[in-house]
Design a protein around this motif. Structure first.
Motif: not given
Length: 303
Positions: A14-22
Motif C-alpha cells: 500500500v505504501a509503495d503503490r500509494g493507494s489501497f486500490s493499486a
C-alpha cells in the motif's frame, strides 16, 4: 493477535503503490480486504500507520519507522525461499514466465529439459516477446516474472542478473572475413550490418558495448533491420551483411557451415541476462526454484 508477515507485506505494498486500490490490484485482493489487514496491523501496534486522503495515502511517523522493517521482512522471505528451494524435489505447479526473443528461442529450450528432469512436477508456460511487452504483462499481473536481455529501469521492477552470454560476430560462409583466424573490431565494423530492430535487447547491449569503446553505433552501415534473431541469421546466411548475435543462437548454422563465427582480436561482447518482477511481489516457490536453478547450475553444459 500476533504480528504476521502477510500484514507487513500488504502494508508495504500500500505504501509503495500509494493507494489501497493499486495495492489490491497488485496483491490480487479486494480493496476492503487490503484495508482490513492494514487496520488490523494498526490495531496491533496501537497507532495509525497511514493517513488516508482523496489523492494519495501518506505514511505517519510510525508508518515511516515500520517501512524498512517491512521491506527487510520481504527480502528475508525471498532469501528463505531461495535457500529452501535447493532442497525441494516434489514441487507441483504451473510456472508462467515471459522471455525475450533470444532467450526464449535459443537459450531456455535447452535448459527446460534438464530443469524438467530435476523438477518433473512443475509445468512451464512461456511467452516469447520483446522486453517492453514482458514488462507490461508483469505490471498488469499477467506474468509472474520475465527473463530479458538488457537492463530495465522501472521504479516498480526488481532486476537481477541470472545468466551470462556473449555476442559473437557472424559472417556469411563466403565472406572475406570467413576464413580469418581473428579480426580487429574496427575492421569488422566497416562491413554492412544486419541488425535486430531498435529497442531489442541484443541491439541495446551491442550499442552500449560499442559506446564503452568510444565507438558511435550510428556510424554503422546498417543495410537491414529485422524483428527476430532467426531473420537476422537468414539474412547473414544469404550474404546481406554481418551481425552480432548470441553465441547460443548460431550453433546449428555454424555446424552446417552456413555461417562463420569470427573471433574479435581486441574485444569481447559479454552481457548478462536478467530476471525481472515486481518489487512488491512474492514469487511462487516454483518461480524461485527456477531462478535458483539458472543462477546456480553450470548452464554451459547444456548450451
Amino acid at each position: 493477535m500476533a504480528l504476521n508477515f502477510h500484514q507487513l507485506h500488504i502494508f508495504f505494498t500500500v505504501a509503495d503503490r500509494g493507494s489501497f486500490s493499486a495495492a489490491a490490484q497488485a496483491l490480487h485482493m479486494t480493496q476492503p480486504a487490503v484495508t482490513m489487514q492494514v487496520q488490523s496491523l494498526e490495531d496491533y501496534f496501537g497507532t495509525k500507520l497511514l493517513l488516508r486522503s482523496t489523492k494519495r495515502i501518506e505514511l505517519t511517523e510510525a508508518g515511516r519507522a515500520l517501512m524498512p522493517f517491512a521491506q527487510q521482512s520481504i527480502a528475508l522471505i525471498r532469501e528463505t525461499d531461495a535457500t529452501m528451494s535447493k532442497f525441494t524435489r516434489q514441487l507441483k505447479g504451473r510456472l508462467q514466465l515471459g522471455a525475450s526473443l533470444t532467450i526464449g528461442e535459443y537459450i531456455l529450450p535447452r535448459l527446460l529439459g534438464p530443469f524438467g528432469q530435476e523438477f518433473p512436477h512443475i509445468s512451464i508456460s512461456m511467452k516469447v516477446m520483446n522486453t517492453g511487452q514482458i514488462m507490461e504483462e508483469i505490471l498488469n499481473h499477467q506474468l509472474n516474472f520475465g527473463l530479458v536481455e538488457a537492463p530495465v529501469n522501472h521504479p516498480d521492477m526488481h532486476m537481477e542478473a541470472v545468466m551470462s552470454d556473449e555476442l559473437k560476430l557472424i559472417v556469411p560462409a563466403a565472406h572475406p572475413l570467413a576464413d580469418r583466424k581473428d579480426v580487429m573490431l574496427e575492421e569488422a565494423l566497416a562491413y554492412p550490418f544486419v541488425l535486430r530492430e531498435q529497442g531489442s535487447g541484443t541491439r541495446l547491449v551491442m550499442e552500449e558495448l560499442l559506446r564503452e569503446r568510444q565507438l558511435d553505433p550510428s556510424k554503422l552501415n546498417i543495410v537491414m533491420e529485422l524483428g527476430s534473431t532467426g531473420a537476422v541469421k537468414s539474412a547473414v546466411e544469404a550474404g546481406v551483411g554481418v551481425s552480432f548475435v548470441s553465441a547460443s543462437s548460431v550453433k546449428h548454422e555454424v555446424a552446417l557451415g552456413l555461417i562463420k563465427v569470427v573471433p574479435l582480436m581486441d574485444a569481447r561482447f559479454k552481457r548478462q541476462f536478467f530476471s525481472i518482477y515486481l518489487k512488491s511481489a512474492l514469487l511462487p516457490i516454483s518461480a524461485v526454484t527456477f531462478l535458483t536453478f539458472l543462477r546456480e547450475r553450470d548452464l554451459q553444459q547444456w548450451l
